[in-house]
Design a protein around this motif. Structure first.
Motif, PDB file in Angstrom:
ATOM      1  N   PRO A 151       0.799  -1.235   0.000  1.00  0.00           N
ATOM      2  CA  PRO A 151       0.000   0.000   0.000  1.00  0.00           C
ATOM      3  C   PRO A 151       0.826   1.277   0.000  1.00  0.00           C
ATOM      4  CG  PRO A 151      -0.041  -1.041   2.162  1.00  0.00           C
ATOM      5  CD  PRO A 151       0.593  -2.028   1.237  1.00  0.00           C
ATOM      6  N   ASP A 152       2.024   1.252   0.589  1.00  0.00           N
ATOM      7  CA  ASP A 152       2.837   2.461   0.689  1.00  0.00           C
ATOM      8  C   ASP A 152       4.062   2.420  -0.223  1.00  0.00           C
ATOM      9  OD1 ASP A 152       4.080   0.424   2.066  1.00  0.00           O
ATOM     10  OD2 ASP A 152       4.706   1.669   3.766  1.00  0.00           O
ATOM     11  N   LEU A 153       3.979   1.668  -1.312  1.00  0.00           N
ATOM     12  CA  LEU A 153       5.126   1.513  -2.211  1.00  0.00           C
ATOM     13  C   LEU A 153       5.656   2.866  -2.698  1.00  0.00           C
ATOM     14  CD1 LEU A 153       6.976  -0.322  -4.010  1.00  0.00           C
ATOM     15  CD2 LEU A 153       5.240  -0.073  -5.788  1.00  0.00           C
ATOM     16  N   LEU A 154       4.771   3.797  -2.994  1.00  0.00           N
ATOM     17  CA  LEU A 154       5.198   5.064  -3.581  1.00  0.00           C
ATOM     18  C   LEU A 154       5.930   5.952  -2.588  1.00  0.00           C
ATOM     19  CD1 LEU A 154       2.132   5.904  -5.850  1.00  0.00           C
ATOM     20  CD2 LEU A 154       4.214   4.631  -6.412  1.00  0.00           C
ATOM     21  N   ASP A 155       5.952   5.559  -1.326  1.00  0.00           N
ATOM     22  CA  ASP A 155       6.754   6.282  -0.332  1.00  0.00           C
ATOM     23  C   ASP A 155       8.223   5.870  -0.391  1.00  0.00           C
ATOM     24  OD1 ASP A 155       4.463   7.557   0.566  1.00  0.00           O
ATOM     25  OD2 ASP A 155       4.094   6.081   2.150  1.00  0.00           O
ATOM     26  N   LYS A 156       8.512   4.806  -1.126  1.00  0.00           N
ATOM     27  CA  LYS A 156       9.888   4.312  -1.240  1.00  0.00           C
ATOM     28  C   LYS A 156      10.609   5.052  -2.379  1.00  0.00           C
ATOM     29  CE  LYS A 156       8.490   1.164   1.699  1.00  0.00           C
ATOM     30  NZ  LYS A 156       8.824   1.235   3.134  1.00  0.00           N
ATOM     31  N   ASP A 157      11.892   4.779  -2.533  1.00  0.00           N
ATOM     32  CA  ASP A 157      12.678   5.401  -3.595  1.00  0.00           C
ATOM     33  C   ASP A 157      12.465   4.643  -4.904  1.00  0.00           C
ATOM     34  OD1 ASP A 157      14.435   6.727  -5.201  1.00  0.00           O
ATOM     35  OD2 ASP A 157      16.257   6.031  -4.195  1.00  0.00           O
ATOM     36  N   VAL A 158      11.394   5.008  -5.610  1.00  0.00           N
ATOM     37  CA  VAL A 158      11.023   4.281  -6.828  1.00  0.00           C
ATOM     38  C   VAL A 158      11.868   4.692  -8.038  1.00  0.00           C
ATOM     39  CG1 VAL A 158       8.674   3.764  -6.078  1.00  0.00           C
ATOM     40  CG2 VAL A 158       9.162   5.937  -7.237  1.00  0.00           C
ATOM     41  N   HIS A 159      12.872   5.547  -7.823  1.00  0.00           N
ATOM     42  CA  HIS A 159      13.829   5.801  -8.897  1.00  0.00           C
ATOM     43  C   HIS A 159      14.750   4.595  -9.076  1.00  0.00           C
ATOM     44  CE1 HIS A 159      12.648   9.971  -7.955  1.00  0.00           C
ATOM     45  NE2 HIS A 159      12.961  10.224  -9.214  1.00  0.00           N
ATOM     46  N   THR A 160      14.828   3.756  -8.062  1.00  0.00           N
ATOM     47  CA  THR A 160      15.661   2.553  -8.125  1.00  0.00           C
ATOM     48  C   THR A 160      14.798   1.374  -8.589  1.00  0.00           C
ATOM     49  OG1 THR A 160      15.203   2.026  -5.808  1.00  0.00           O
ATOM     50  CG2 THR A 160      17.097   3.432  -6.263  1.00  0.00           C
ATOM     51  N   SER A 161      15.318   0.164  -8.475  1.00  0.00           N
ATOM     52  CA  SER A 161      14.601  -1.026  -8.912  1.00  0.00           C
ATOM     53  C   SER A 161      13.415  -1.330  -7.996  1.00  0.00           C
ATOM     54  CB  SER A 161      15.549  -2.238  -8.925  1.00  0.00           C
ATOM     55  OG  SER A 161      14.826  -3.430  -9.152  1.00  0.00           O
TER      56      SER A 161
ATOM     57  N   ASP B 166      11.248  -7.163  -3.129  1.00  0.00           N
ATOM     58  CA  ASP B 166      11.955  -8.289  -2.516  1.00  0.00           C
ATOM     59  C   ASP B 166      12.469  -7.944  -1.124  1.00  0.00           C
ATOM     60  OD1 ASP B 166      13.396 -10.564  -1.947  1.00  0.00           O
ATOM     61  OD2 ASP B 166      14.814 -10.343  -3.605  1.00  0.00           O
ATOM     62  N   LYS B 167      13.246  -6.857  -1.035  1.00  0.00           N
ATOM     63  CA  LYS B 167      13.959  -6.564   0.203  1.00  0.00           C
ATOM     64  C   LYS B 167      13.072  -5.937   1.286  1.00  0.00           C
ATOM     65  CE  LYS B 167      18.263  -5.974  -2.359  1.00  0.00           C
ATOM     66  NZ  LYS B 167      19.295  -5.002  -2.824  1.00  0.00           N
ATOM     67  N   GLU B 168      12.107  -5.097   0.886  1.00  0.00           N
ATOM     68  CA  GLU B 168      11.329  -4.371   1.880  1.00  0.00           C
ATOM     69  C   GLU B 168       9.964  -4.987   2.169  1.00  0.00           C
ATOM     70  OE1 GLU B 168      11.448  -0.196   1.986  1.00  0.00           O
ATOM     71  OE2 GLU B 168      13.189  -0.009   0.665  1.00  0.00           O
ATOM     72  N   TYR B 169       9.454  -5.780   1.248  1.00  0.00           N
ATOM     73  CA  TYR B 169       8.146  -6.397   1.459  1.00  0.00           C
ATOM     74  C   TYR B 169       8.204  -7.918   1.513  1.00  0.00           C
ATOM     75  CZ  TYR B 169       6.168  -1.802   0.357  1.00  0.00           C
ATOM     76  OH  TYR B 169       5.842  -0.452   0.363  1.00  0.00           O
ATOM     77  N   GLY B 170       9.357  -8.489   1.198  1.00  0.00           N
ATOM     78  CA  GLY B 170       9.437  -9.946   1.161  1.00  0.00           C
ATOM     79  C   GLY B 170       8.587 -10.551   0.069  1.00  0.00           C
ATOM     80  N   LEU B 171       8.443  -9.813  -1.052  1.00  0.00           N
ATOM     81  CA  LEU B 171       7.604 -10.264  -2.156  1.00  0.00           C
ATOM     82  C   LEU B 171       8.408 -10.273  -3.462  1.00  0.00           C
ATOM     83  CD1 LEU B 171       4.348  -8.236  -1.372  1.00  0.00           C
ATOM     84  CD2 LEU B 171       4.615 -10.732  -1.194  1.00  0.00           C
ATOM     85  N   PRO B 172       9.397 -11.155  -3.576  1.00  0.00           N
ATOM     86  CA  PRO B 172      10.152 -11.216  -4.830  1.00  0.00           C
ATOM     87  C   PRO B 172       9.256 -11.690  -5.967  1.00  0.00           C
ATOM     88  CG  PRO B 172      10.628 -13.138  -3.481  1.00  0.00           C
ATOM     89  CD  PRO B 172       9.792 -12.214  -2.627  1.00  0.00           C
ATOM     90  N   VAL B 173       9.436 -11.122  -7.134  1.00  0.00           N
ATOM     91  CA  VAL B 173       8.684 -11.577  -8.304  1.00  0.00           C
ATOM     92  C   VAL B 173       9.218 -12.944  -8.707  1.00  0.00           C
ATOM     93  CG1 VAL B 173       8.181 -11.145 -10.735  1.00  0.00           C
ATOM     94  CG2 VAL B 173       8.145  -9.254  -9.092  1.00  0.00           C
TER      95      VAL B 173
END
Length: 255
Positions: free
Chosen positions: A163-173, A179-186
């Motif tokens: 829900p708060d993905l856009l609060d992260k640094d989305v300029h990066t991968s 994977d690293k912050e949500y434990g949800l690797p594709v």
């Protein structure tokens, strides 16, 4: 040698009559210059300079340049000149982020964020997320390799899981963030590739002419059983190539 402030020194090599046509000899020389003296995006010397330097006709020069354009080594820009084309990014249709694909081929990946907001998703996205009618993070980015535009990613992310993905640094991968912050690797994805022509807005962002053919790839990504990303990407076909390995399917036994 012929030199100028804009172009590298050109070897004043005499082209000879023989088994190898002059246009093929000139093509090899120009390809060597593109490799050793010029960088992607640099302009090739004009046709008249090449004629005078190598003592050949305009037809020979145009034939050599045309061969290099056809092979993807050079590109023409109407009214501007002929330039060294960037090496295309090759995707082998495996699960990898844009950033990791660029890194594996020696290119520096960056992103310009064009849009970042939580919004109501299109019906096809809602159907994939299976989350009911609720807003989801919507992210549109221009993907760059060594500062040059390669693609536009228009992505939606499942607000049930991030829900708060856009609060992260989305300029990066974003795949790295999942994977690293949500434990949800594709872990798997379905991709659909089609061809479209660039409209005026898209052409401006990707720095191509309106009507230029683009590769469109829609990717629906899962992390285990969870649908996490729906992404529609538009790629410049002069900078992106799909490569895959196929094998003949095993024949089924018949009665």
């Amino acid at each position: 040698m012929v030199t100028s402030a804009k172009f590298p020194a050109l070897p004043a090599r005499q082209l000879t009559d023989g088994p190898k046509p002059k246009h093929a000899q000139l093509r090899e020389i120009l390809e060597e210059i593109c490799t050793t003296d010029l960088e992607p995006g640099d302009m090739l010397p004009g046709e008249r300079v090449l004629e005078e330097t190598f003592g050949v006709s305009r037809i020979t020069v145009r034939r050599a340049i045309g061969d290099l354009v056809a092979s993807g080594r050079l590109k023409r820009a109407r009214g501007k000149g002929t330039f060294v084309a960037p090496a295309p990014l090759i995707s082998r249709l495996h699960l990898a982020s844009f950033s990791s694909e660029m890194s594996s081929q020696g290119l520096r990946a960056t992103s310009d964020v064009l849009l970042s907001k939580v919004d109501t998703a299109p019906a096809e996205v809602e159907a994939f997320f299976r989350a009911g009618e609720r807003p989801h993070p919507h992210l549109r980015r221009l993907r760059l390799g060594d500062g040059r535009p390669y693609a536009i990613d228009d992505s939606w992310y499942n607000s049930v899981h991030v829900p708060d993905l856009l609060d992260k640094d989305v300029h990066t991968s974003v795949y790295g963030i999942l994977d690293k912050e949500y434990g949800l690797p594709v872990t798997e994805a379905e991709q659909i590739a089609t061809a479209i022509n660039a409209d005026a807005t898209t052409a401006g962002v990707l720095d191509v002419e309106p009507g230029t053919a683009l590769l469109k790839i829609v990717r629906m990504s899962l992390s285990g059983e969870y649908p996490v990303e729906w992404c529609s990407s538009l790629y410049r076909t002069d900078r992106y190539t799909l490569k895959t390995h196929v094998e003949r399917a095993a024949e089924q036994p018949t009665d």
